[in-house]
Design an enzyme around this catalytic site. Structure first.
Site, PDB file in Angstrom:
ATOM      1  N   ASN A 183       0.858  -1.177   0.000  1.00 25.90           N
ATOM      2  CA  ASN A 183       0.000   0.000   0.000  1.00 25.90           C
ATOM      3  C   ASN A 183       0.899   1.234   0.000  1.00 25.90           C
ATOM      4  O   ASN A 183       2.138   1.125   0.026  1.00 25.90           O
ATOM      5  CB  ASN A 183      -0.981  -0.009   1.170  1.00 25.90           C
ATOM      6  CG  ASN A 183      -0.295  -0.027   2.527  1.00 25.90           C
ATOM      7  OD1 ASN A 183       0.766   0.588   2.721  1.00 25.90           O
ATOM      8  ND2 ASN A 183      -0.889  -0.721   3.486  1.00 25.90           N
ATOM      9  N   LEU A 184       0.303   2.402  -0.015  1.00 24.79           N
ATOM     10  CA  LEU A 184       1.099   3.622  -0.169  1.00 24.79           C
ATOM     11  C   LEU A 184       2.036   3.842   1.016  1.00 24.79           C
ATOM     12  O   LEU A 184       3.198   4.259   0.840  1.00 24.79           O
ATOM     13  CB  LEU A 184       0.158   4.813  -0.343  1.00 24.79           C
ATOM     14  CG  LEU A 184       0.730   6.032  -1.067  1.00 24.79           C
ATOM     15  CD1 LEU A 184       1.261   5.647  -2.436  1.00 24.79           C
ATOM     16  CD2 LEU A 184      -0.341   7.111  -1.204  1.00 24.79           C
ATOM     17  N   ASN A 185       1.582   3.567   2.229  1.00 21.86           N
ATOM     18  CA  ASN A 185       2.432   3.741   3.406  1.00 21.86           C
ATOM     19  C   ASN A 185       3.601   2.761   3.393  1.00 21.86           C
ATOM     20  O   ASN A 185       4.734   3.122   3.745  1.00 21.86           O
ATOM     21  CB  ASN A 185       1.613   3.560   4.679  1.00 21.86           C
ATOM     22  CG  ASN A 185       0.655   4.709   4.924  1.00 21.86           C
ATOM     23  OD1 ASN A 185       0.901   5.831   4.478  1.00 21.86           O
ATOM     24  ND2 ASN A 185      -0.437   4.437   5.610  1.00 21.86           N
ATOM     25  N   GLU A 186       3.336   1.513   3.011  1.00 22.01           N
ATOM     26  CA  GLU A 186       4.409   0.512   2.939  1.00 22.01           C
ATOM     27  C   GLU A 186       5.429   0.886   1.881  1.00 22.01           C
ATOM     28  O   GLU A 186       6.634   0.704   2.063  1.00 22.01           O
ATOM     29  CB  GLU A 186       3.803  -0.863   2.651  1.00 22.01           C
ATOM     30  CG  GLU A 186       3.001  -1.420   3.817  1.00 22.01           C
ATOM     31  CD  GLU A 186       2.091  -2.571   3.421  1.00 22.01           C
ATOM     32  OE1 GLU A 186       1.579  -3.252   4.332  1.00 22.01           O
ATOM     33  OE2 GLU A 186       1.869  -2.788   2.201  1.00 22.01           O
TER      34      GLU A 186
ATOM     35  N   ASP B 147      -5.548  -8.605   1.282  1.00 19.25           N
ATOM     36  CA  ASP B 147      -5.526 -10.046   1.022  1.00 19.25           C
ATOM     37  C   ASP B 147      -6.382 -10.386  -0.191  1.00 19.25           C
ATOM     38  O   ASP B 147      -6.012 -11.234  -1.019  1.00 19.25           O
ATOM     39  CB  ASP B 147      -6.060 -10.822   2.232  1.00 19.25           C
ATOM     40  CG  ASP B 147      -5.183 -10.670   3.467  1.00 19.25           C
ATOM     41  OD1 ASP B 147      -4.011 -10.288   3.321  1.00 19.25           O
ATOM     42  OD2 ASP B 147      -5.678 -10.937   4.577  1.00 19.25           O
TER      43      ASP B 147
END
Length: 496
Positions: free
Chosen positions: A212-215, A281
């Site tokens: 995701n964007l944060n990761e 998931d």
């Protein structure tokens, strides 16, 4: 570039979901968990402290973490094998029971001194109140890792695609990731990674990584959350890590795929969000099956977005079902997928249970529907107005003959059901042999039973039973001058 997928492409995808996905086999390696839910209601504040008092109504358990990825894949119709760690406790047995009950093949290494990782959520209404985690994040023994790797490598020649589901709980350490990725690469098997580590180097050589964007920002060591800046850096990262592409989930903004010289965007489907648990998931599960079935990148992104739109409207970590995914593609695929034709009562009951779990009202009607005409169309459209899901029960050929005479039906049962399934107002069609549909009504317990104006409520099969569970009967006025008998009589008159 923002993608747009044609109706023809959606129909091709629906055909793959129906016919290709059941033949695919997927290996999921990662952090296996048990999700426990305590469901309840809040009606007062505790006198001991300013906290709500939860009156519990039920407790449920289901696979979580990497096991939820496996659940999604199984519910989408493919065969799936799961490799990971558990403890030696009661939660392990609960997890194994749930996996096997959902047709997931577990190959789990039991680690002494470690609990089976579990998350316990307290849910009231459609909101989580609090979560309790039980885990030990210390490294397992060398022997545990050797057994896990042996299981994973041993399964590779039998599968079409691999998913590494990393929740940073100790399974996907760098040497495990690289051993699986490199052996899969040697066998020309695609590998998708759902990452948690800040250093993506452990995933080098995978087909795609799906942060995701944060990761992504954490892995790039970028403080900026400017999307263009992050995706430019992601393009360089994809090349450095020898990825085919990088897939970034953007929440309400959809999905981006980044590869050398190109950035593709798929907008998210608008949906009321109740719970984002497990949405990632679901996305990687759909992408994995698309990759195994040679679905194009743009079509895969659109399908993953549709799937995410379904699961965020549920409460808790809930997998997507194949039928829900097909339904999310809309009327564009209805004529090709035959997804509304229900072969048996137990399957119809499962669909009804899923609809009810999403607070959808169930409407039921039945009839011969021989030579479909405007009166039938009006009945079905008005029936659908009384709920979110419409079940149509169709008399079999033998049943029609018993009711109407040996020269009926004019159109065979398979064709009648197939024509009804093509209508956008209809959600499920089932053929029945009995003189009445009472067994179907008792099994599905519809909220509304609809019949045409040639009936009155007292003569409608199931009316009394529906009243007992809070249902009702609606009579739709007939459309004058339109009946199957009339059509047949006019046909005969025209041939005289």
């Amino acid at each position: 570039m923002t993608i747009s997928v044609s109706r023809a492409s959606l129909r091709e995808i629906a055909a793959k979901i129906e016919h290709d996905w059941p033949r695919k086999r997927v290996l999921v390696v990662g952090d296996v968990m048990l999700d426990r839910y305590i469901w309840g209601e809040v009606s007062r504040i505790s006198p001991e402290a300013p906290i709500p008092v939860v009156q519990t109504t039920q407790e449920t358990v289901q696979p979580g973490g990497a096991a939820n990825v496996a659940m999604n894949i199984a519910k989408l119709g493919a065969a799936v094998t799961l490799v990971g760690f558990t403890g030696t406790d009661e939660d392990k047995e609960l997890l194994l029971q749930s996996l096997r009950a959902n047709d997931i093949e577990p190959h789990l290494v039991s680690c002494y001194g470690f609990p089976t990782i579990s998350k316990t959520r307290v849910v009231c209404g459609r909101q989580q109140m609090i979560r309790f985690d039980r885990e030990n994040l210390a490294c397992r023994t060398e022997g545990d890792y050797e057994r896990l790797l042996e299981l994973a490598i041993g399964m590779l020649p039998t599968v079409d695609v691999v998913v590494l589901s990393d929740y940073a709980k100790g399974v996907l350490v760098p040497n495990i990731c690289q051993a699986v990725i490199q052996e899969a690469k040697r066998l020309s098997i695609p590998v998708l990674v759902d990452p948690k580590a800040d250093d993506f180097a452990r995933y080098k050589g995978a087909t795609t990584i799906c942060p995701n964007l944060n990761e992504l920002a954490a892995a790039l060591h970028e403080e900026s959350r400017d999307l263009d800046t992050l995706l430019d850096a992601a393009e360089r990262m994809a090349e450095e890590l020898e990825l085919s592409h990088l897939t970034v989930t953007l929440g309400e903004r959809g999905i981006a795929v980044v590869k050398r010289g190109a950035k593709l965007f798929a907008a998210a489907n608008a949906k009321q969000v109740f719970d984002v648990s497990g949405a990632g998931d679901t996305v990687i599960s759909v992408l994995a099956l698309c990759m195994a079935s040679n679905v194009g990148t743009e079509e895969s992104m659109q399908l993953a977005n549709s799937a995410a739109g379904v699961v965020v409207g549920k409460v808790g970590t809930a997998p997507i079902e194949k039928q829900e995914l097909l339904n999310s593609l809309g009327p564009a695929v209805a004529l090709n997928a035959e997804s509304k034709l229900v072969p048996a009562l137990d399957e119809l009951v499962r669909r009804v249970d899923r609809w009810r779990a999403n607070a959808e009202r169930i409407v039921f009607t039945n009839g011969c529907f021989d030579l479909l005409h405007v009166g039938h169309i009006v009945l079905l459209e008005e029936a659908r107005d009384h709920g979110e899901r419409l079940i149509v029960a169709v008399n079999s050929d033998a049943s029609v003959a018993a009711l109407k005479g040996s020269n009926r039906p004019v159109v065979d049962e398979r064709s009648r059901a197939r024509i009804l399934a093509a209508l956008t107002s209809v959600d499920a069609v089932i053929v029945f042999d009995d003189a009445t549909p009472l067994e179907l009504i008792l099994a599905t317990r519809p909220d509304v039973i609809v019949k045409g104006g040639d009936y009155d409520e007292s003569s409608v099969v199931g009316a009394g039973e529906a009243e007992m569970w809070g249902g009702k009967v609606v009579i739709v006025p007939i459309v004058e001058g339109h009946s199957t008998t009339g059509v047949i009589e006019r046909l005969f008159a025209a041939t005289d």
